[in-house]
Scaffold this motif. Sequence first.
Motif, PDB file in Angstrom:
ATOM      1  N   VAL A  72      -0.421  13.556 -11.035  1.00 34.43           N
ATOM      2  CA  VAL A  72      -1.249  14.066  -9.948  1.00 34.43           C
ATOM      3  C   VAL A  72      -0.676  13.488  -8.663  1.00 34.43           C
ATOM      4  N   GLY A  73       0.117  14.290  -7.966  1.00 33.66           N
ATOM      5  CA  GLY A  73       0.824  13.779  -6.793  1.00 33.66           C
ATOM      6  C   GLY A  73       1.814  12.736  -7.241  1.00 33.66           C
ATOM      7  N   GLU A  74       1.594  11.491  -6.839  1.00 32.29           N
ATOM      8  CA  GLU A  74       2.454  10.386  -7.275  1.00 32.29           C
ATOM      9  C   GLU A  74       1.779   9.497  -8.312  1.00 32.29           C
ATOM     10  N   LEU A  75       0.561   9.853  -8.702  1.00 29.48           N
ATOM     11  CA  LEU A  75      -0.131   9.095  -9.740  1.00 29.48           C
ATOM     12  C   LEU A  75       0.348   9.564 -11.106  1.00 29.48           C
ATOM     13  N   ILE A  76       0.587   8.617 -11.990  1.00 32.94           N
ATOM     14  CA  ILE A  76       1.070   8.928 -13.334  1.00 32.94           C
ATOM     15  C   ILE A  76       0.023   8.450 -14.334  1.00 32.94           C
ATOM     16  N   PHE A  77      -0.402   9.362 -15.183  1.00 26.87           N
ATOM     17  CA  PHE A  77      -1.339   9.046 -16.261  1.00 26.87           C
ATOM     18  C   PHE A  77      -0.554   9.166 -17.568  1.00 26.87           C
ATOM     19  N   PRO A  78       0.021   8.049 -18.059  1.00 26.24           N
ATOM     20  CA  PRO A  78       0.926   8.119 -19.208  1.00 26.24           C
ATOM     21  C   PRO A  78       0.223   8.467 -20.520  1.00 26.24           C
ATOM     22  N   ASP A  79      -1.052   8.253 -20.597  1.00 29.58           N
ATOM     23  CA  ASP A  79      -1.791   8.472 -21.833  1.00 29.58           C
ATOM     24  C   ASP A  79      -3.236   8.750 -21.432  1.00 29.58           C
ATOM     25  N   ILE A  80      -3.548  10.003 -21.167  1.00 32.23           N
ATOM     26  CA  ILE A  80      -4.846  10.361 -20.604  1.00 32.23           C
ATOM     27  C   ILE A  80      -5.634  11.238 -21.574  1.00 32.23           C
ATOM     28  N   MET A  98       0.845  -1.170   0.000  1.00 36.47           N
ATOM     29  CA  MET A  98       0.000   0.000   0.000  1.00 36.47           C
ATOM     30  C   MET A  98       0.896   1.241   0.000  1.00 36.47           C
ATOM     31  N   LYS A  99       0.503   2.218  -0.806  1.00 37.04           N
ATOM     32  CA  LYS A  99       1.259   3.461  -0.913  1.00 37.04           C
ATOM     33  C   LYS A  99       0.313   4.613  -0.606  1.00 37.04           C
ATOM     34  N   GLN A 100       0.804   5.608   0.131  1.00 38.10           N
ATOM     35  CA  GLN A 100      -0.003   6.763   0.467  1.00 38.10           C
ATOM     36  C   GLN A 100       0.755   8.049   0.156  1.00 38.10           C
ATOM     37  N   PHE A 101       0.007   9.064  -0.254  1.00 39.00           N
ATOM     38  CA  PHE A 101       0.590  10.391  -0.434  1.00 39.00           C
ATOM     39  C   PHE A 101      -0.489  11.434  -0.234  1.00 39.00           C
ATOM     40  N   THR A 102      -0.071  12.671  -0.101  1.00 35.44           N
ATOM     41  CA  THR A 102      -0.978  13.769   0.207  1.00 35.44           C
ATOM     42  C   THR A 102      -0.713  14.944  -0.716  1.00 35.44           C
ATOM     43  N   LEU A 103      -1.800  15.564  -1.168  1.00 34.15           N
ATOM     44  CA  LEU A 103      -1.722  16.822  -1.911  1.00 34.15           C
ATOM     45  C   LEU A 103      -2.285  17.923  -1.023  1.00 34.15           C
ATOM     46  N   ASN A 104      -1.721  19.103  -1.122  1.00 35.19           N
ATOM     47  CA  ASN A 104      -2.260  20.242  -0.393  1.00 35.19           C
ATOM     48  C   ASN A 104      -3.488  20.780  -1.099  1.00 35.19           C
ATOM     49  N   ILE A 105      -4.457  21.216  -0.305  1.00 32.06           N
ATOM     50  CA  ILE A 105      -5.638  21.896  -0.827  1.00 32.06           C
ATOM     51  C   ILE A 105      -5.462  23.380  -0.538  1.00 32.06           C
ATOM     52  N   ASN A 106      -5.712  24.214  -1.533  1.00 32.81           N
ATOM     53  CA  ASN A 106      -5.539  25.654  -1.380  1.00 32.81           C
ATOM     54  C   ASN A 106      -6.548  26.189  -0.368  1.00 32.81           C
ATOM     55  N   LYS A 107      -6.043  26.847   0.661  1.00 34.68           N
ATOM     56  CA  LYS A 107      -6.876  27.326   1.766  1.00 34.68           C
ATOM     57  C   LYS A 107      -7.802  28.473   1.384  1.00 34.68           C
ATOM     58  N   LYS A 108      -7.510  29.167   0.310  1.00 35.97           N
ATOM     59  CA  LYS A 108      -8.307  30.355   0.012  1.00 35.97           C
ATOM     60  C   LYS A 108      -9.644  30.053  -0.662  1.00 35.97           C
ATOM     61  N   TYR A 109      -9.897  28.797  -0.965  1.00 43.18           N
ATOM     62  CA  TYR A 109     -11.170  28.419  -1.597  1.00 43.18           C
ATOM     63  C   TYR A 109     -12.000  27.561  -0.645  1.00 43.18           C
ATOM     64  N   GLN A 110     -13.296  27.560  -0.826  1.00 41.26           N
ATOM     65  CA  GLN A 110     -14.169  26.722  -0.011  1.00 41.26           C
ATOM     66  C   GLN A 110     -14.393  25.356  -0.640  1.00 41.26           C
ATOM     67  N   ARG A 111     -13.810  25.133  -1.800  1.00 47.41           N
ATOM     68  CA  ARG A 111     -13.940  23.855  -2.495  1.00 47.41           C
ATOM     69  C   ARG A 111     -12.593  23.134  -2.461  1.00 47.41           C
ATOM     70  N   PRO A 112     -12.582  21.806  -2.653  1.00 49.36           N
ATOM     71  CA  PRO A 112     -11.302  21.077  -2.620  1.00 49.36           C
ATOM     72  C   PRO A 112     -10.507  21.283  -3.917  1.00 49.36           C
ATOM     73  N   ILE A 113      -9.695  22.326  -3.922  1.00 48.03           N
ATOM     74  CA  ILE A 113      -8.858  22.640  -5.074  1.00 48.03           C
ATOM     75  C   ILE A 113      -7.416  22.292  -4.698  1.00 48.03           C
ATOM     76  N   ALA A 114      -6.939  21.200  -5.289  1.00 45.42           N
ATOM     77  CA  ALA A 114      -5.615  20.664  -4.967  1.00 45.42           C
ATOM     78  C   ALA A 114      -4.529  21.377  -5.759  1.00 45.42           C
ATOM     79  N   GLU A 115      -3.380  21.510  -5.122  1.00 49.73           N
ATOM     80  CA  GLU A 115      -2.209  22.095  -5.765  1.00 49.73           C
ATOM     81  C   GLU A 115      -1.415  20.970  -6.428  1.00 49.73           C
ATOM     82  N   LEU A 116      -1.263  21.057  -7.741  1.00 55.23           N
ATOM     83  CA  LEU A 116      -0.536  20.020  -8.493  1.00 55.23           C
ATOM     84  C   LEU A 116       0.899  20.480  -8.731  1.00 55.23           C
ATOM     85  N   LYS A 117       1.665  20.526  -7.672  1.00 50.79           N
ATOM     86  CA  LYS A 117       3.056  20.987  -7.764  1.00 50.79           C
ATOM     87  C   LYS A 117       3.893  20.103  -8.690  1.00 50.79           C
TER      88      LYS A 117
END
Length: 152
Positions: free
Chosen positions: A78-86, A1-20
């Motif tokens: 997206v974080g550690e997820l890789i979409f090679p052909d999306i 099992m692998k886990q990772f976390t993305l930050n959600i931008n605090k200035k919005y009321q919706r879950p808007i993730a930062e894709l660094k």
Amino acid sequence: MKQFTLNINKKYQRPIAELKSWHNFEALLDTGAVFPIWTDEEDILSLIGGKLVKKDISFGGFGGEAKGSLYRLQNVVVGELIFPDIYMIACKDLRDVPFQLILSATMFCGLIYEIDDKNYKLNITVPDGESIVRNLRIEDSAGRLHILAGSA
């Protein structure tokens, strides 16, 4: 099992993730969405390697029928997820939003994801038997779009 976390931008009321890990874009996590949607200018999508597949397609969403262009991209991260052909739909109707991308629930098929609104985090778990390399394809069948999603 692998886990990772993305930050959600605090200035919005919706879950808007930062894709660094992918051009520093911001992306809304829409648990009701079937298709990933590009919301910014199509020129930007082309500049980062998007290839136009089909123009002027109709798809269900946003409370009814919407129109857009179908694009194919390689190596979206997206974080550690890789979409090679999306595949994703560029939708001109959404240009007034504070994010460049809508992450659809189908992108996380077979995964566990949690929106931690208190700590501004999007936690993603990749269970054993699933891969961080993901497949997501949009196909047209008899004039209706459908999605094929899963682990590589």
